[in-house]
Motif scaffolding. Structure first.
Motif, mmCIF file in Angstrom:
data_model
loop_
_atom_site.group_PDB
_atom_site.id
_atom_site.type_symbol
_atom_site.label_atom_id
_atom_site.label_comp_id
_atom_site.label_asym_id
_atom_site.label_seq_id
_atom_site.Cartn_x
_atom_site.Cartn_y
_atom_site.Cartn_z
ATOM 1 N N MET A 1 13.235 13.643 -4.957
ATOM 2 C CA MET A 1 13.009 12.278 -4.517
ATOM 3 C C MET A 1 11.814 12.272 -3.576
ATOM 4 S SD MET A 1 15.385 9.653 -2.282
ATOM 5 C CE MET A 1 16.565 9.415 -3.568
ATOM 6 N N TYR A 2 10.854 11.437 -3.866
ATOM 7 C CA TYR A 2 9.685 11.335 -3.008
ATOM 8 C C TYR A 2 9.862 10.223 -1.973
ATOM 9 C CZ TYR A 2 8.565 8.009 -6.784
ATOM 10 O OH TYR A 2 8.620 7.017 -7.720
ATOM 11 N N LYS A 3 9.159 10.395 -0.887
ATOM 12 C CA LYS A 3 9.145 9.411 0.196
ATOM 13 C C LYS A 3 8.148 8.317 -0.172
ATOM 14 C CE LYS A 3 8.287 9.420 5.186
ATOM 15 N NZ LYS A 3 8.081 10.357 6.321
ATOM 16 N N ILE A 4 8.446 7.086 0.211
ATOM 17 C CA ILE A 4 7.540 5.967 -0.028
ATOM 18 C C ILE A 4 7.124 5.380 1.314
ATOM 19 C CG2 ILE A 4 7.273 3.665 -1.040
ATOM 20 C CD1 ILE A 4 9.408 4.476 -3.130
ATOM 21 N N ILE A 5 5.811 5.192 1.477
ATOM 22 C CA ILE A 5 5.259 4.510 2.645
ATOM 23 C C ILE A 5 4.553 3.262 2.142
ATOM 24 C CG2 ILE A 5 3.537 4.598 4.485
ATOM 25 C CD1 ILE A 5 4.061 7.620 4.681
ATOM 26 N N ILE A 6 4.943 2.117 2.689
ATOM 27 C CA ILE A 6 4.297 0.840 2.373
ATOM 28 C C ILE A 6 3.450 0.478 3.593
ATOM 29 C CG2 ILE A 6 4.632 -1.531 1.595
ATOM 30 C CD1 ILE A 6 7.651 -0.678 1.155
ATOM 31 N N PHE A 7 2.161 0.242 3.397
ATOM 32 C CA PHE A 7 1.235 0.024 4.510
ATOM 33 C C PHE A 7 0.337 -1.162 4.165
ATOM 34 C CE2 PHE A 7 -2.056 2.484 7.318
ATOM 35 C CZ PHE A 7 -1.932 1.526 8.316
ATOM 36 N N GLU A 31 9.429 3.886 4.377
ATOM 37 C CA GLU A 31 8.954 3.419 5.671
ATOM 38 C C GLU A 31 7.866 2.373 5.447
ATOM 39 O OE1 GLU A 31 7.526 6.821 7.801
ATOM 40 O OE2 GLU A 31 9.483 7.786 7.819
ATOM 41 N N PHE A 32 7.699 1.512 6.431
ATOM 42 C CA PHE A 32 6.606 0.551 6.339
ATOM 43 C C PHE A 32 5.804 0.560 7.625
ATOM 44 C CE2 PHE A 32 9.869 -2.001 8.357
ATOM 45 C CZ PHE A 32 9.157 -2.804 9.250
ATOM 46 N N PHE A 33 4.518 0.275 7.462
ATOM 47 C CA PHE A 33 3.594 0.154 8.579
ATOM 48 C C PHE A 33 2.760 -1.098 8.354
ATOM 49 C CE2 PHE A 33 4.587 4.626 8.145
ATOM 50 C CZ PHE A 33 4.893 4.985 9.452
ATOM 51 N N SER A 34 2.373 -1.740 9.463
ATOM 52 C CA SER A 34 1.657 -3.010 9.363
ATOM 53 C C SER A 34 0.480 -3.060 10.317
ATOM 54 C CB SER A 34 2.593 -4.172 9.711
ATOM 55 O OG SER A 34 3.719 -4.176 8.866
ATOM 56 N N VAL A 35 -0.640 -3.560 9.819
ATOM 57 C CA VAL A 35 -1.780 -3.862 10.665
ATOM 58 C C VAL A 35 -1.607 -5.312 11.123
ATOM 59 C CG1 VAL A 35 -4.282 -4.199 10.750
ATOM 60 C CG2 VAL A 35 -3.326 -2.271 9.475
ATOM 61 N N GLU A 36 -1.364 -5.467 12.401
ATOM 62 C CA GLU A 36 -1.192 -6.799 12.989
ATOM 63 C C GLU A 36 -2.445 -7.149 13.783
ATOM 64 O OE1 GLU A 36 1.443 -8.720 12.454
ATOM 65 O OE2 GLU A 36 2.777 -7.260 11.544
ATOM 66 N N LEU A 37 -2.693 -8.414 13.966
ATOM 67 C CA LEU A 37 -3.833 -8.881 14.739
ATOM 68 C C LEU A 37 -3.785 -8.276 16.139
ATOM 69 C CD1 LEU A 37 -6.300 -10.729 14.611
ATOM 70 C CD2 LEU A 37 -4.869 -12.572 15.491
ATOM 71 N N GLY A 38 -4.852 -7.595 16.531
ATOM 72 C CA GLY A 38 -4.943 -7.017 17.860
ATOM 73 C C GLY A 38 -4.211 -5.704 18.059
ATOM 74 N N CYS A 39 -3.658 -5.126 16.997
ATOM 75 C CA CYS A 39 -2.912 -3.873 17.165
ATOM 76 C C CYS A 39 -3.863 -2.716 17.459
ATOM 77 C CB CYS A 39 -2.051 -3.576 15.933
ATOM 78 S SG CYS A 39 -2.961 -3.018 14.485
ATOM 79 N N ASP A 40 -3.316 -1.659 18.002
ATOM 80 C CA ASP A 40 -4.072 -0.446 18.310
ATOM 81 C C ASP A 40 -4.119 0.404 17.038
ATOM 82 O OD1 ASP A 40 -4.896 2.107 19.084
ATOM 83 O OD2 ASP A 40 -3.810 2.032 20.999
ATOM 84 N N LYS A 45 -2.521 4.721 13.218
ATOM 85 C CA LYS A 45 -2.900 5.883 12.414
ATOM 86 C C LYS A 45 -2.089 7.106 12.831
ATOM 87 C CE LYS A 45 -6.918 8.668 11.141
ATOM 88 N NZ LYS A 45 -8.354 8.868 11.359
ATOM 89 N N ASP A 46 -1.868 7.269 14.126
ATOM 90 C CA ASP A 46 -1.055 8.383 14.616
ATOM 91 C C ASP A 46 0.389 8.285 14.114
ATOM 92 O OD1 ASP A 46 -3.207 9.466 15.976
ATOM 93 O OD2 ASP A 46 -2.592 8.683 17.945
ATOM 94 N N GLN A 47 0.947 7.067 14.070
ATOM 95 C CA GLN A 47 2.312 6.879 13.579
ATOM 96 C C GLN A 47 2.416 7.276 12.106
ATOM 97 O OE1 GLN A 47 3.791 2.911 14.349
ATOM 98 N NE2 GLN A 47 2.964 2.930 16.419
ATOM 99 N N VAL A 48 1.431 6.847 11.321
ATOM 100 C CA VAL A 48 1.429 7.206 9.901
ATOM 101 C C VAL A 48 1.254 8.716 9.747
ATOM 102 C CG1 VAL A 48 0.285 6.866 7.666
ATOM 103 C CG2 VAL A 48 0.555 4.926 9.235
ATOM 104 N N LEU A 52 3.624 11.439 7.741
ATOM 105 C CA LEU A 52 3.113 12.381 6.746
ATOM 106 C C LEU A 52 3.382 13.828 7.155
ATOM 107 C CD1 LEU A 52 -0.264 10.610 5.958
ATOM 108 C CD2 LEU A 52 1.721 10.770 4.438
ATOM 109 N N GLU A 53 3.256 14.107 8.437
ATOM 110 C CA GLU A 53 3.526 15.452 8.941
ATOM 111 C C GLU A 53 4.990 15.826 8.731
ATOM 112 O OE1 GLU A 53 2.517 19.055 10.141
ATOM 113 O OE2 GLU A 53 1.035 17.439 10.058
ATOM 114 N N SER A 54 5.877 14.876 8.968
ATOM 115 C CA SER A 54 7.299 15.098 8.754
ATOM 116 C C SER A 54 7.586 15.415 7.285
ATOM 117 C CB SER A 54 8.086 13.872 9.206
ATOM 118 O OG SER A 54 9.441 13.989 8.863
ATOM 119 N N ALA A 55 6.975 14.660 6.398
ATOM 120 C CA ALA A 55 7.161 14.906 4.962
ATOM 121 C C ALA A 55 6.607 16.265 4.563
ATOM 122 C CB ALA A 55 6.490 13.797 4.159
#
Length: 136
Positions: A1-7, A31-40, A45-48, A52-55
């Protein structure tokens, strides 16, 4: 089973995950990640990267689905492909995500990637034209 990341941009990734859960039930390793207005973006990128490092440590294959070619999520993932191995498909839509989930136990990611893209593309239909063709 592969991991899925939605970004994606905005809340689209969260909405895709919630909708897929409504249809298929809760699914592991998504997992999901979102680019929000004004986000760091550096923090995002570090969270993603951590995901990936965990996988990588768990020797899991990873499928990344982004929303827009050359958009910020896409560009971040292209950068990360220099350091991590994963399969990246852009242009995510709900049929694509559902197929990606349903195919996780049917083969390797390399084997099912083409099917995932085909389902996404075939899910785009001009209904007016379809109805007209049915009447002929």
């Amino acid at each position: 089973m592969y991991k899925i990341i939605i970004f994606t941009h905005g809340t689209f990734s969260k909405g895709l995950l919630e909708t897929s859960s409504l249809i298929l039930g809760e699914q592991p390793k998504i997992e999901f990640f979102s680019v929000e207005l004004g986000c760091d973006l550096s923090n995002l990128k570090d969270q993603v990267s951590k995901s990936l490092e965990s996988a990588k440590k768990d020797q899991e294959e990873v499928l990344v689905l982004t929303d827009l070619m050359y958009g910020t999520p896409f560009n971040i993932m292209v950068e990360l492909q220099k350091n991590y191995k994963f399969h990246h498909i852009t242009g995510v839509n709900l049929p694509m995500l559902l197929e990606a989930i349903n195919c996780r136990d049917t083969g390797t990611l390399a084997e099912v990637a083409g099917d995932i893209v085909d389902v996404a593309q075939n899910g785009i239909v001009d209904v007016q034209r379809l109805l007209e063709e049915m009447e002929e």
